[in-house]
Design a protein around this motif. Sequence first.
Motif, PDB file in Angstrom:
ATOM      1  N   ALA A  90       0.831  -1.198   0.000  1.00  0.00           N
ATOM      2  CA  ALA A  90       0.000   0.000   0.000  1.00  0.00           C
ATOM      3  C   ALA A  90       0.869   1.254   0.000  1.00  0.00           C
ATOM      4  CB  ALA A  90      -0.926   0.003   1.213  1.00  0.00           C
ATOM      5  N   GLY A  91       0.356   2.297  -0.654  1.00  0.00           N
ATOM      6  CA  GLY A  91       1.111   3.542  -0.741  1.00  0.00           C
ATOM      7  C   GLY A  91       0.273   4.765  -0.448  1.00  0.00           C
ATOM      8  N   GLY A  92      -0.720   4.643   0.429  1.00  0.00           N
ATOM      9  CA  GLY A  92      -1.581   5.772   0.749  1.00  0.00           C
ATOM     10  C   GLY A  92      -3.022   5.488   0.425  1.00  0.00           C
ATOM     11  N   THR A  93      -3.866   6.520   0.509  1.00  0.00           N
ATOM     12  CA  THR A  93      -5.285   6.392   0.214  1.00  0.00           C
ATOM     13  C   THR A  93      -5.729   7.545  -0.679  1.00  0.00           C
ATOM     14  OG1 THR A  93      -5.919   7.659   2.181  1.00  0.00           O
ATOM     15  CG2 THR A  93      -5.763   5.265   2.421  1.00  0.00           C
ATOM     16  N   VAL A  94      -6.913   7.383  -1.265  1.00  0.00           N
ATOM     17  CA  VAL A  94      -7.516   8.446  -2.048  1.00  0.00           C
ATOM     18  C   VAL A  94      -8.985   8.533  -1.667  1.00  0.00           C
ATOM     19  CG1 VAL A  94      -8.140   6.979  -4.017  1.00  0.00           C
ATOM     20  CG2 VAL A  94      -7.743   9.428  -4.376  1.00  0.00           C
ATOM     21  N   GLY A  95      -9.531   9.738  -1.708  1.00  0.00           N
ATOM     22  CA  GLY A  95     -10.951   9.928  -1.442  1.00  0.00           C
ATOM     23  C   GLY A  95     -11.266  10.571  -0.123  1.00  0.00           C
ATOM     24  N   GLY A  96     -10.368  10.489   0.831  1.00  0.00           N
ATOM     25  CA  GLY A  96     -10.611  11.084   2.132  1.00  0.00           C
ATOM     26  C   GLY A  96     -10.214  12.548   2.183  1.00  0.00           C
ATOM     27  N   PRO A  97     -10.351  13.180   3.339  1.00  0.00           N
ATOM     28  CA  PRO A  97      -9.982  14.597   3.491  1.00  0.00           C
ATOM     29  C   PRO A  97      -8.529  14.844   3.100  1.00  0.00           C
ATOM     30  CG  PRO A  97     -11.207  13.817   5.401  1.00  0.00           C
ATOM     31  CD  PRO A  97     -10.901  12.605   4.581  1.00  0.00           C
ATOM     32  N   GLY A  98      -8.332  15.857   2.272  1.00  0.00           N
ATOM     33  CA  GLY A  98      -6.986  16.222   1.864  1.00  0.00           C
ATOM     34  C   GLY A  98      -6.378  15.372   0.775  1.00  0.00           C
ATOM     35  N   SER A  99      -7.126  14.399   0.247  1.00  0.00           N
ATOM     36  CA  SER A  99      -6.580  13.555  -0.814  1.00  0.00           C
ATOM     37  C   SER A  99      -6.721  14.247  -2.165  1.00  0.00           C
ATOM     38  CB  SER A  99      -7.290  12.198  -0.847  1.00  0.00           C
ATOM     39  OG  SER A  99      -8.600  12.325  -1.361  1.00  0.00           O
ATOM     40  N   ALA A 100      -6.133  13.645  -3.195  1.00  0.00           N
ATOM     41  CA  ALA A 100      -6.120  14.260  -4.519  1.00  0.00           C
ATOM     42  C   ALA A 100      -7.504  14.340  -5.148  1.00  0.00           C
ATOM     43  CB  ALA A 100      -5.176  13.486  -5.438  1.00  0.00           C
ATOM     44  N   CYS A 101      -8.422  13.438  -4.778  1.00  0.00           N
ATOM     45  CA  CYS A 101      -9.753  13.390  -5.382  1.00  0.00           C
ATOM     46  C   CYS A 101     -10.819  13.433  -4.295  1.00  0.00           C
ATOM     47  CB  CYS A 101      -9.931  12.118  -6.207  1.00  0.00           C
ATOM     48  SG  CYS A 101      -8.731  11.906  -7.546  1.00  0.00           S
ATOM     49  N   ALA A 102     -11.785  14.325  -4.444  1.00  0.00           N
ATOM     50  CA  ALA A 102     -12.916  14.388  -3.526  1.00  0.00           C
ATOM     51  C   ALA A 102     -13.967  13.374  -3.969  1.00  0.00           C
ATOM     52  CB  ALA A 102     -13.504  15.795  -3.510  1.00  0.00           C
ATOM     53  N   LEU A 103     -14.184  12.328  -3.180  1.00  0.00           N
ATOM     54  CA  LEU A 103     -15.061  11.229  -3.568  1.00  0.00           C
ATOM     55  C   LEU A 103     -15.982  10.844  -2.418  1.00  0.00           C
ATOM     56  CD1 LEU A 103     -12.281   8.967  -5.152  1.00  0.00           C
ATOM     57  CD2 LEU A 103     -13.923  10.376  -6.427  1.00  0.00           C
ATOM     58  N   PRO A 104     -17.103  10.157  -2.716  1.00  0.00           N
ATOM     59  CA  PRO A 104     -17.974   9.670  -1.642  1.00  0.00           C
ATOM     60  C   PRO A 104     -17.404   8.460  -0.920  1.00  0.00           C
ATOM     61  CG  PRO A 104     -19.185   9.963  -3.717  1.00  0.00           C
ATOM     62  CD  PRO A 104     -17.722  10.010  -4.041  1.00  0.00           C
ATOM     63  N   VAL A 105     -16.259   7.943  -1.393  1.00  0.00           N
ATOM     64  CA  VAL A 105     -15.606   6.789  -0.779  1.00  0.00           C
ATOM     65  C   VAL A 105     -14.116   7.074  -0.671  1.00  0.00           C
ATOM     66  CG1 VAL A 105     -17.297   5.188  -1.770  1.00  0.00           C
ATOM     67  CG2 VAL A 105     -15.147   5.630  -2.988  1.00  0.00           C
ATOM     68  N   SER A 106     -13.432   6.227   0.078  1.00  0.00           N
ATOM     69  CA  SER A 106     -11.973   6.237   0.088  1.00  0.00           C
ATOM     70  C   SER A 106     -11.495   4.798  -0.056  1.00  0.00           C
ATOM     71  CB  SER A 106     -11.421   6.845   1.379  1.00  0.00           C
ATOM     72  OG  SER A 106     -11.701   6.026   2.489  1.00  0.00           O
ATOM     73  N   PHE A 107     -10.280   4.616  -0.534  1.00  0.00           N
ATOM     74  CA  PHE A 107      -9.704   3.269  -0.630  1.00  0.00           C
ATOM     75  C   PHE A 107      -8.182   3.382  -0.709  1.00  0.00           C
ATOM     76  CE2 PHE A 107     -11.073   4.512  -4.941  1.00  0.00           C
ATOM     77  CZ  PHE A 107      -9.891   4.420  -5.658  1.00  0.00           C
ATOM     78  N   GLY A 108      -7.522   2.271  -0.431  1.00  0.00           N
ATOM     79  CA  GLY A 108      -6.075   2.235  -0.440  1.00  0.00           C
ATOM     80  C   GLY A 108      -5.503   2.187  -1.841  1.00  0.00           C
ATOM     81  N   LEU A 109      -4.345   2.814  -2.008  1.00  0.00           N
ATOM     82  CA  LEU A 109      -3.649   2.840  -3.296  1.00  0.00           C
ATOM     83  C   LEU A 109      -2.414   1.957  -3.244  1.00  0.00           C
ATOM     84  CD1 LEU A 109      -3.685   6.656  -4.095  1.00  0.00           C
ATOM     85  CD2 LEU A 109      -5.239   4.907  -4.979  1.00  0.00           C
ATOM     86  N   ALA A 110      -2.134   1.289  -4.339  1.00  0.00           N
ATOM     87  CA  ALA A 110      -0.890   0.548  -4.452  1.00  0.00           C
ATOM     88  C   ALA A 110       0.283   1.525  -4.479  1.00  0.00           C
ATOM     89  CB  ALA A 110      -0.894  -0.303  -5.717  1.00  0.00           C
TER      90      ALA A 110
END
Length: 214
Positions: free
Chosen positions: A54-74
């Motif tokens: 894993a190398g971080g997440t996307v979708g949560g506060p402060g992430s690169a993309c504002a989304l209704p979900v978050s998930f882990g990134l490779a």
Amino acid sequence: MRHPIRTLAPVTATLAAGLLLTGCGEPEPVPEVTQGARPTAPTADASGAAPVKAGGTVGGPGSACALPVSFGLAEKWKPNAISDPENPEFAALTRQGPAVARCEVDAKPAGHVGYLRVWTAGKGPARTALEGFVKAEQNTSEVGYKESASGAGPVTEVTYTVYNKVMEESKEERAFAVATPKGTVIVHLGGLDTAEYRAMLPAYELARTTLKVL
């Protein structure tokens, strides 16, 4: 940082043309990619694929993309928000059936020619949105739906084959959909060809198993 709509240009067309399109239509050199391992045997079930770091997440506060979900990134996969996805001028690139593209997670920094794309659709059953998404894709076959587990509970998943006219061959693709209070979210895995798709399955599985509805 929000990136221009050129991130949605099909990977195969990009490689065939040898360039990426900028917002004003000027060519930009294709980044050099050192490809990762490409499996030679089919992966019957993604759960049998080797895990990915894993190398971080996307979708949560402060992430690169504002989304209704978050998930882990490779590790090394880079998320970019889609710029102005509601603009009708870019509908051919940012809309597929009922869904609008919101985020693209680029695999090139990790050595693969492919991506995870996150799409959103209106409220309603996840399967209905996913079926509309697949039906809007051209040259599909071998479409199969199933209910799968995720970090957020059950999701609807689809596997299918798309005939690529540029490469003159068929390639495998996959997506899952989850209903949220803000609408349906679709996470789609696509790549240059089936070998790249299979090599990237662990990153897709990481996204599915770490999924959280915000």
